[in-house]
Design a protein around this motif. Structure first.
Motif, PDB file in Angstrom:
ATOM      1  N   PHE A 191       0.872  -1.170   0.000  1.00  0.00           N
ATOM      2  CA  PHE A 191       0.000   0.000   0.000  1.00  0.00           C
ATOM      3  C   PHE A 191       0.910   1.221   0.000  1.00  0.00           C
ATOM      4  CE2 PHE A 191      -2.842   3.174   0.487  1.00  0.00           C
ATOM      5  CZ  PHE A 191      -3.476   3.394   1.701  1.00  0.00           C
ATOM      6  N   ARG A 192       1.166   1.756  -1.208  1.00  0.00           N
ATOM      7  CA  ARG A 192       2.088   2.887  -1.355  1.00  0.00           C
ATOM      8  C   ARG A 192       1.433   4.177  -0.871  1.00  0.00           C
ATOM      9  NH1 ARG A 192       5.718   0.537  -5.053  1.00  0.00           N
ATOM     10  NH2 ARG A 192       5.396  -1.707  -4.785  1.00  0.00           N
ATOM     11  N   PHE A 248       2.064   8.673  -0.210  1.00  0.00           N
ATOM     12  CA  PHE A 248       2.811   9.896  -0.433  1.00  0.00           C
ATOM     13  C   PHE A 248       2.660  10.801   0.790  1.00  0.00           C
ATOM     14  CE2 PHE A 248       3.774   9.606  -4.953  1.00  0.00           C
ATOM     15  CZ  PHE A 248       2.784   8.757  -5.447  1.00  0.00           C
ATOM     16  N   ILE A 255      -2.378   7.177 -10.165  1.00  0.00           N
ATOM     17  CA  ILE A 255      -2.328   8.100  -9.033  1.00  0.00           C
ATOM     18  C   ILE A 255      -3.291   9.225  -9.360  1.00  0.00           C
ATOM     19  CG2 ILE A 255      -0.846   9.628  -7.669  1.00  0.00           C
ATOM     20  CD1 ILE A 255       0.847   7.221 -10.043  1.00  0.00           C
ATOM     21  N   GLN A 302      -5.006  13.223  -8.134  1.00  0.00           N
ATOM     22  CA  GLN A 302      -4.735  14.453  -7.396  1.00  0.00           C
ATOM     23  C   GLN A 302      -5.950  15.355  -7.483  1.00  0.00           C
ATOM     24  OE1 GLN A 302      -1.426  16.889  -8.893  1.00  0.00           O
ATOM     25  NE2 GLN A 302      -0.871  17.345  -6.764  1.00  0.00           N
ATOM     26  N   LEU A 348      -1.086  14.049  -3.740  1.00  0.00           N
ATOM     27  CA  LEU A 348      -1.163  12.842  -4.550  1.00  0.00           C
ATOM     28  C   LEU A 348      -1.753  11.681  -3.749  1.00  0.00           C
ATOM     29  CD1 LEU A 348       2.445  13.119  -6.017  1.00  0.00           C
ATOM     30  CD2 LEU A 348       0.316  13.725  -7.181  1.00  0.00           C
ATOM     31  N   TRP A 403      -2.282   7.526  -4.137  1.00  0.00           N
ATOM     32  CA  TRP A 403      -1.991   6.302  -4.886  1.00  0.00           C
ATOM     33  C   TRP A 403      -3.263   5.483  -5.017  1.00  0.00           C
ATOM     34  CZ3 TRP A 403      -1.925   1.128  -2.960  1.00  0.00           C
ATOM     35  CH2 TRP A 403      -1.343   0.189  -3.830  1.00  0.00           C
ATOM     36  N   TYR A 446      -1.841  -0.582  -8.623  1.00  0.00           N
ATOM     37  CA  TYR A 446      -1.002  -0.961  -9.761  1.00  0.00           C
ATOM     38  C   TYR A 446      -1.503  -2.243 -10.414  1.00  0.00           C
ATOM     39  CZ  TYR A 446       1.688  -4.399  -6.900  1.00  0.00           C
ATOM     40  OH  TYR A 446       2.081  -5.459  -6.113  1.00  0.00           O
ATOM     41  N   ASN A 452      -5.484   0.574  -3.516  1.00  0.00           N
ATOM     42  CA  ASN A 452      -5.623   1.328  -2.274  1.00  0.00           C
ATOM     43  C   ASN A 452      -6.846   0.778  -1.521  1.00  0.00           C
ATOM     44  OD1 ASN A 452      -6.430   3.364  -0.355  1.00  0.00           O
ATOM     45  ND2 ASN A 452      -5.204   4.858  -1.492  1.00  0.00           N
TER      46      ASN A 452
END
Lengths: 108, 118
Positions: A96-97, A99, B37, B39, B45, B47, B50, B60
């Motif tokens: 779970f990336r 930012f 991603i 915004q 940002l 995520w 993928y 997510n």
């Protein structure tokens, strides 16, 4: 989820000065898994730094990264007008990336 | 040089499905991880997830119930579908390539603004 908290929210500096942008993780992150991106107004983010301190292709050596554990720093030495942007840290240790919320750098 | 380009409707009605495609040039989609991603206007940002060979996807958790990603190797594209959209899904959506091994994002598309409104 690893939460990344960046500080300060905004920094205003003059050309030639040095900026130090902080990124604090909610838990320890291996230094192999922290990246930094630069996003200028109206543009996509651009990779600056990966694995905490490795510069991406074409990134000037004014940009450097450091840190370990939960505290990481992006340093921009000798600021130039073109460095005006928002900078984001990013962790990729977790599937779970996440930012950070970004630090805006204004050049006076 | 790898280039990515998002395409799809810029306006979607509430409760409908947002569909975007990312076309890759300069490299094959095979062998890489590809991400989305977003915004929201004036914000940071987020995520989304993928895709890797279509059968390897991670989303997510906050969006998992509404997101599907897939990869079309012959067309050298990958795609995003987000169902039951609301105004909170209004954002610029970026597609991006992961570095080898699925780590950080090394190439990004220019982004596609999608507005959710009736």
């Amino acid at each position: 989820e690893i939460v990344l908290t960046q500080s300060p929210g905004t920094v205003s500096l003059s050309p030639g000065e040095r900026a130090a942008l902080s990124c604090r993780a909610s838990e320890s992150v291996s230094s192999k898994y922290i990246a930094w991106y630069q996003q200028k107004r109206g543009q996509a983010p651009r990779l600056l730094i990966y694995a905490t301190s490795s510069r991406a292709t074409g990134i000037p050596d004014r940009f450097s990264g450091s840190g370990s554990g939960t505290d990481f720093t992006l340093t921009i030495s000798r600021l130039e007008a073109e460095d005006s942007a928002v900078y984001y840290c990013h962790q990729y240790v977790d599937s779970f990336r996440t930012f950070g919320q970004g630090t805006k750098v204004d050049i006076k | 040089q790898v280039q990515l380009q998002e395409s799809g409707p810029g306006l979607v009605k509430p409760s409908e499905t947002l569909s975007l495609t990312c076309t890759v040039s300069g490299d094959s989609v095979d062998g890489y991880y590809w991400g989305w991603i977003r915004q929201p206007p004036g914000k940071g940002l987020e995520w989304i997830g993928y895709v890797h060979y279509s059968d390897d996807t991670i989303y997510n958790p906050s969006l998992r119930s509404r997101v599907t990603m897939s990869q079309d190797t012959p067309k050298n594209q990958f795609s995003l579908k987000l169902t039951s959209v609301t105004a909170a899904d209004t954002a610029v959506y970026f597609c991006a390539r992961y570095s080898r091994g699925g780590k950080y994002f090394d190439f990004w598309g220019q982004g596609r603004l999608v507005t959710v409104s009736s």
